[in-house]
Design an enzyme around this catalytic site. Structure first.
Site, PDB file in Angstrom:
ATOM      1  N   ASN A 132      -4.452   8.718   2.010  1.00 38.92           N
ATOM      2  CA  ASN A 132      -4.949   8.085   3.238  1.00 38.92           C
ATOM      3  C   ASN A 132      -5.453   9.129   4.238  1.00 38.92           C
ATOM      4  OD1 ASN A 132      -4.756   5.375   2.821  1.00 38.92           O
ATOM      5  ND2 ASN A 132      -2.869   5.071   3.968  1.00 38.92           N
TER       6      ASN A 132
ATOM      7  N   ASP B 124       0.832  -1.210   0.000  1.00 40.44           N
ATOM      8  CA  ASP B 124       0.000   0.000   0.000  1.00 40.44           C
ATOM      9  C   ASP B 124       0.868   1.262   0.000  1.00 40.44           C
ATOM     10  OD1 ASP B 124      -2.448  -1.378   0.108  1.00 40.44           O
ATOM     11  OD2 ASP B 124      -2.159  -1.757   2.239  1.00 40.44           O
ATOM     12  N   GLY B 125       2.019   1.177   0.665  1.00 39.74           N
ATOM     13  CA  GLY B 125       2.914   2.328   0.734  1.00 39.74           C
ATOM     14  C   GLY B 125       3.370   2.772  -0.658  1.00 39.74           C
TER      15      GLY B 125
HETATM   16  N1  LIG Z   1      -1.342   2.565  14.149  1.00 45.31           N
HETATM   17  C1  LIG Z   1      -1.458   2.433  12.842  1.00 45.31           C
HETATM   18  O1  LIG Z   1      -2.241   1.648  12.331  1.00 45.31           O
HETATM   19  C2  LIG Z   1      -0.641   3.316  11.946  1.00 45.31           C
HETATM   20  C3  LIG Z   1       0.341   4.157  12.479  1.00 45.31           C
HETATM   21  C4  LIG Z   1       1.063   4.951  11.591  1.00 45.31           C
HETATM   22  C5  LIG Z   1       0.783   4.929  10.223  1.00 45.31           C
HETATM   23  N2  LIG Z   1      -0.176   4.107   9.753  1.00 45.31           N
HETATM   24  C6  LIG Z   1      -0.551   4.082   8.355  1.00 45.31           C
HETATM   25  O2  LIG Z   1       0.521   3.856   7.501  1.00 45.31           O
HETATM   26  C7  LIG Z   1       0.297   4.609   6.336  1.00 45.31           C
HETATM   27  C8  LIG Z   1       1.568   4.738   5.572  1.00 45.31           C
HETATM   28  O3  LIG Z   1       1.795   3.492   4.990  1.00 45.31           O
HETATM   29  P1  LIG Z   1       3.264   3.003   4.626  1.00 45.31           P
HETATM   30  O4  LIG Z   1       3.143   1.705   3.911  1.00 45.31           O
HETATM   31  O5  LIG Z   1       3.989   4.134   3.975  1.00 45.31           O
HETATM   32  O6  LIG Z   1       3.876   2.799   6.062  1.00 45.31           O
HETATM   33  P2  LIG Z   1       4.264   1.458   6.795  1.00 45.31           P
HETATM   34  O7  LIG Z   1       5.307   0.748   6.016  1.00 45.31           O
HETATM   35  O8  LIG Z   1       4.530   1.830   8.210  1.00 45.31           O
HETATM   36  O9  LIG Z   1       2.940   0.556   6.712  1.00 45.31           O
HETATM   37  C9  LIG Z   1       1.764   0.834   7.394  1.00 45.31           C
HETATM   38  C10 LIG Z   1       0.726  -0.279   7.186  1.00 45.31           C
HETATM   39  O10 LIG Z   1      -0.511   0.319   6.874  1.00 45.31           O
HETATM   40  C11 LIG Z   1      -1.076  -0.354   5.767  1.00 45.31           C
HETATM   41  N3  LIG Z   1      -1.894   0.554   4.993  1.00 45.31           N
HETATM   42  C12 LIG Z   1      -1.500   1.672   4.345  1.00 45.31           C
HETATM   43  N4  LIG Z   1      -2.552   2.241   3.731  1.00 45.31           N
HETATM   44  C13 LIG Z   1      -3.620   1.445   3.997  1.00 45.31           C
HETATM   45  C14 LIG Z   1      -4.991   1.512   3.652  1.00 45.31           C
HETATM   46  N5  LIG Z   1      -5.481   2.511   2.946  1.00 45.31           N
HETATM   47  N6  LIG Z   1      -5.822   0.535   4.101  1.00 45.31           N
HETATM   48  C15 LIG Z   1      -5.349  -0.469   4.856  1.00 45.31           C
HETATM   49  N7  LIG Z   1      -4.073  -0.567   5.217  1.00 45.31           N
HETATM   50  C16 LIG Z   1      -3.209   0.388   4.806  1.00 45.31           C
HETATM   51  C17 LIG Z   1       0.104  -0.856   4.960  1.00 45.31           C
HETATM   52  O11 LIG Z   1      -0.291  -1.971   4.169  1.00 45.31           O
HETATM   53  C18 LIG Z   1       1.052  -1.239   6.056  1.00 45.31           C
HETATM   54  O12 LIG Z   1       0.853  -2.554   6.459  1.00 45.31           O
HETATM   55  C19 LIG Z   1      -0.260   5.906   6.847  1.00 45.31           C
HETATM   56  O13 LIG Z   1      -0.968   6.604   5.852  1.00 45.31           O
HETATM   57  C20 LIG Z   1      -1.111   5.434   7.985  1.00 45.31           C
HETATM   58  O14 LIG Z   1      -2.448   5.248   7.596  1.00 45.31           O
HETATM   59  C21 LIG Z   1      -0.885   3.305  10.600  1.00 45.31           C
HETATM   60  N1  LIG Z   2       9.404   4.152  -5.182  1.00 48.38           N
HETATM   61  C1  LIG Z   2       9.590   4.435  -3.896  1.00 48.38           C
HETATM   62  N2  LIG Z   2      10.564   5.274  -3.502  1.00 48.38           N
HETATM   63  C2  LIG Z   2      10.745   5.560  -2.182  1.00 48.38           C
HETATM   64  N3  LIG Z   2      10.012   5.032  -1.204  1.00 48.38           N
HETATM   65  C3  LIG Z   2       9.010   4.199  -1.543  1.00 48.38           C
HETATM   66  C4  LIG Z   2       8.761   3.851  -2.912  1.00 48.38           C
HETATM   67  N4  LIG Z   2       7.720   2.982  -2.946  1.00 48.38           N
HETATM   68  C5  LIG Z   2       7.361   2.794  -1.659  1.00 48.38           C
HETATM   69  N5  LIG Z   2       8.138   3.519  -0.828  1.00 48.38           N
HETATM   70  C6  LIG Z   2       8.041   3.550   0.629  1.00 48.38           C
HETATM   71  O1  LIG Z   2       8.470   2.292   1.118  1.00 48.38           O
HETATM   72  C7  LIG Z   2       7.697   1.938   2.249  1.00 48.38           C
HETATM   73  C8  LIG Z   2       7.208   0.508   2.165  1.00 48.38           C
HETATM   74  O2  LIG Z   2       6.450   0.343   1.001  1.00 48.38           O
HETATM   75  P1  LIG Z   2       5.248  -0.662   0.909  1.00 48.38           P
HETATM   76  O3  LIG Z   2       4.205  -0.381   1.925  1.00 48.38           O
HETATM   77  O4  LIG Z   2       4.808  -0.629  -0.514  1.00 48.38           O
HETATM   78  O5  LIG Z   2       5.916  -2.056   1.195  1.00 48.38           O
HETATM   79  P2  LIG Z   2       5.737  -2.998   2.423  1.00 48.38           P
HETATM   80  O6  LIG Z   2       5.954  -2.224   3.680  1.00 48.38           O
HETATM   81  O7  LIG Z   2       6.613  -4.176   2.180  1.00 48.38           O
HETATM   82  O8  LIG Z   2       4.235  -3.443   2.249  1.00 48.38           O
HETATM   83  P3  LIG Z   2       3.213  -3.755   3.399  1.00 48.38           P
HETATM   84  O9  LIG Z   2       3.043  -2.453   4.105  1.00 48.38           O
HETATM   85  O10 LIG Z   2       1.993  -4.250   2.719  1.00 48.38           O
HETATM   86  O11 LIG Z   2       3.883  -4.802   4.229  1.00 48.38           O
HETATM   87  C9  LIG Z   2       6.539   2.948   2.335  1.00 48.38           C
HETATM   88  O12 LIG Z   2       6.797   3.809   3.415  1.00 48.38           O
HETATM   89  C10 LIG Z   2       6.603   3.715   1.056  1.00 48.38           C
HETATM   90  O13 LIG Z   2       6.304   5.084   1.209  1.00 48.38           O
END
Ligand SMILES: NC(=O)c1ccc[n+]([C@@H]2O[C@H](COP(=O)([O-])OP(=O)(O)OC[C@H]3O[C@@H](n4cnc5c(N)ncnc54)[C@H](O)[C@@H]3O)[C@@H](O)[C@H]2O)c1
Ligand SMILES: Nc1ncnc2c1ncn2[C@@H]1O[C@H](COP(=O)(O)OP(=O)(O)OP(=O)(O)O)[C@@H](O)[C@H]1O
Length: 519
Positions: A362, A283-284
């Site tokens: 988000n 999702d990130g």
């Molecule tokens: N306590 C919490 O649940 C918490 C705390 C901080 C941030 N977040 C979320 O993490 C997001 C950033 O994601 P990231 O991947 O860059 O950070 P990250 O790598 O810390 O991952 C956060 C988790 O949130 C999940 N996630 C992100 N967007 C989602 C959505 N729309 N619906 C369901 N799950 C979702 C991702 O799959 C991941 O597992 C923020 O926008 C925020 O919503 C959640």
């Molecule tokens: N192209 C990119 N360049 C820099 N940062 C990125 C890029 N794509 C994703 N990221 C950052 O890398 C982080 C992890 O990405 P992502 O959530 O896609 O992978 P993941 O953590 O393995 O997946 P999940 O959250 O489902 O376990 C996120 O914070 C996202 O903002």
């Protein structure tokens, strides 16, 4: 606020007077009076309540200043819109005399007609694609002056597409709008449909942007394989981030054809050349892709290479068949709403002097950061006071973000196609503070009051933290540019699959039949 000062900024005061805004003057007078009281020298040894009174008067003074500025900014906004309208009109007239070369455009939308005219009238846009669809020429056209020249210098032209509403059952059926009728004193909703949106290519997509999660070997391998397949089997132009191009070239010089950009200016214009965005990650990576587009966003095809994958319905193992069917279309899409945020500093003279806009898919979170004090956030919705958040903070979330941080803070899960703004407190220090869902048209203002004990911090989709000092505010409303993401099935089945598979929503062993029963 000094009225003379204000007058020098575009004579807004004059025009307010002309328009009969006498209450503005009353506000200015009241503010002056309050200011005089506040500025009186502090008498040594005075009672505590005098200090409190002086604090209160300072707050009143601030509120009056904001009210006065609010009226002024409305006037300034009207002037700005008028100016933009006139510029746009003039440009439309100029463009009427220019003809763009039509290249490979096969749909019922006449390229020359579109090239000739910016969508200046409803009549013309209907002539372009009919009444029930939105043509990509209308959605994805950049309004910057030299945008046509820029597109023309590119080798390929952007693929055009049409968005349509699908009614339940019949995919081709035209959408019938919800019509609220007030006739004869009866309020009725005339028609409802599933409102699934379908994207139909009118000319084939030619340029793809692939965005990948960094530091992942499986993603790197898949990306290299996908790029090769797209070039050899589909003859597409491929764009990747500079980092990814370097990675591909370190593997083989074969990838020399892959294109990238040098600076941010080029990123801002990506939407003019990219037909489709593919994300490889979780999702990130979808959030990352959305953040690259500050205006219109091309359709995004998210492949799942993360652990949760709430917004990534496509399986990477089957990328060939998925991409084949998407490139041919039609595609069911979810139009994910975004929020547009501005930070307005205490020192700003008006709402126009701000930082932003920052678009989030988000949520925007305002929390206490490293401060050990409770946050103290005054929240306003369209200038009506909502509440003061005392706790760890507040989340303003889109419905797409409802399953992310907002969910963890106790907010509802909302279908991403619902146009609303979630107002979810984080650990509120009050038992009755339940989360809210507000309509999409409101503007929210989260103000750190001057008497707050600490600073607050705003973060955008979990990134880019900005400090908000006492007096600073965050202003947030629905953005004009949603993020279209391709669906595996349709937006509802994808949402339900995600909450079942990703979050194990309401997973419980089914109760057995044997046991006590109603007599
Ligand atoms: N306590 C919490 O649940 C918490 C705390 C901080 C941030 N977040 C979320 O993490 C997001 C950033 O994601 P990231 O991947 O860059 O950070 P990250 O790598 O810390 O991952 C956060 C988790 O949130 C999940 N996630 C992100 N967007 C989602 C959505 N729309 N619906 C369901 N799950 C979702 C991702 O799959 C991941 O597992 C923020 O926008 C925020 O919503 C959640
Ligand atoms: N192209 C990119 N360049 C820099 N940062 C990125 C890029 N794509 C994703 N990221 C950052 O890398 C982080 C992890 O990405 P992502 O959530 O896609 O992978 P993941 O953590 O393995 O997946 P999940 O959250 O489902 O376990 C996120 O914070 C996202 O903002």
């Amino acid at each position: 606020m000094n009225p003379a000062n204000f007058n020098s900024k575009g004579n807004a005061l004059d025009s307010l007077q002309e328009n009969g805004y006498t209450n503005f003057l009353t506000l200015v007078d009241s503010e002056k009076a309050v200011k005089e009281i506040v500025e009186q020298p502090f008498v040594e040894g005075s009672e505590d309540h005098l200090v409190e009174f002086s604090e209160a008067m300072r707050t009143v003074s601030k509120v009056l200043r904001q009210a006065a500025e609010g009226k002024a900014s409305a006037q300034a906004e009207a002037t700005e819109w008028k100016r933009k309208y006139e510029m746009e009109r003039e440009r439309s007239l100029q463009l009427e005399h220019k003809v763009l070369p039509s290249a490979g455009h096969k749909g019922n939308c006449n390229e020359q007609e579109v090239g000739n005219s910016m969508p200046e009238t409803a009549e013309k846009s209907q002539r372009c694609c009919g009444e029930n669809g939105i043509c990509s020429h209308e959605v994805l056209r950049d309004r910057e002056k030299d945008s046509y020249a820029y597109v023309q210098t590119k080798l390929t032209r952007k693929a055009s597409f049409k968005l349509q509403w699908c009614s339940k059952g019949k995919k081709d059926d035209q959408h019938k709008h919800d019509i609220v009728s007030f006739e004869k004193g009866n309020i009725t909703t005339a028609e409802r449909s599933s409102k699934q949106i379908s994207l139909k290519w009118e000319s084939p997509p030619q340029t793809l942007l692939i965005l990948t999660k960094p530091n992942s070997t499986s993603v790197k391998i898949l990306c290299a394989e996908m790029v090769r397949w797209l070039k050899e089997k589909r003859k597409l132009n491929i764009y990747v981030e500079p980092r990814v191009r370097t990675e591909l070239l370190s593997e083989s010089s074969y990838y020399n054809f892959v294109q990238t950009w040098k600076d941010d200016k080029e990123i801002w214009r990506l939407h003019e050349i990219v037909d489709l965005v593919v994300t490889l990650g979780g999702d990130g990576t979808v959030l990352w892709a959305a953040s690259k587009f500050k205006g219109p966003v091309p359709p995004i095809v998210p492949f799942s290479l993360g652990s949760l994958g709430f917004m990534t319905p496509f399986y990477s193992e089957r990328y060939r068949e998925c991409l084949k069917s998407i490139l041919e279309g039609p595609i069911s899409i979810t139009l994910r709403h975004r929020l547009q945020c501005h930070v307005v500093r205490d020192a700003a003279k008006s709402e126009y002097e701000n930082e932003g806009p920052i678009l989030v898919l988000n949520e925007v979170t305002i929390d206490r950061g490293i401060s050990s004090f409770l946050t103290n956030l005054d929240c306003y919705c369209d200038n009506s006071f909502v509440t003061c958040v005392q706790g760890d903070g507040l989340i303003l979330s889109t419905t797409s973000g409802s399953t992310a941080y907002s969910l963890a803070a106790g907010g509802s899960m909302v279908h991403p196609q619902v146009p609303g703004i979630l107002f979810t407190p984080i650990c509120p220090h009050s038992l009755s503070f339940r989360p809210l869902i507000l309509p999409e048209h409101v503007t929210l203002r989260i103000q750190v009051p001057l008497n707050s004990r600490g600073n607050a911090w705003a973060s955008f989709d979990g990134k880019d933290r900005k400090q908000l000092a006492p007096g600073d505010a965050l202003v947030c409303s629905m953005a004009a540019w949603p993020v279209p993401t391709a669906c595996q099935g349709d937006s509802t089945s994808d949402f339900l699959n995600s909450i079942h598979d990703g979050l194990h929503w309401n997973l419980r062993k089914t109760q057995s039949f044997d046991g006590p029963r109603e007599p």
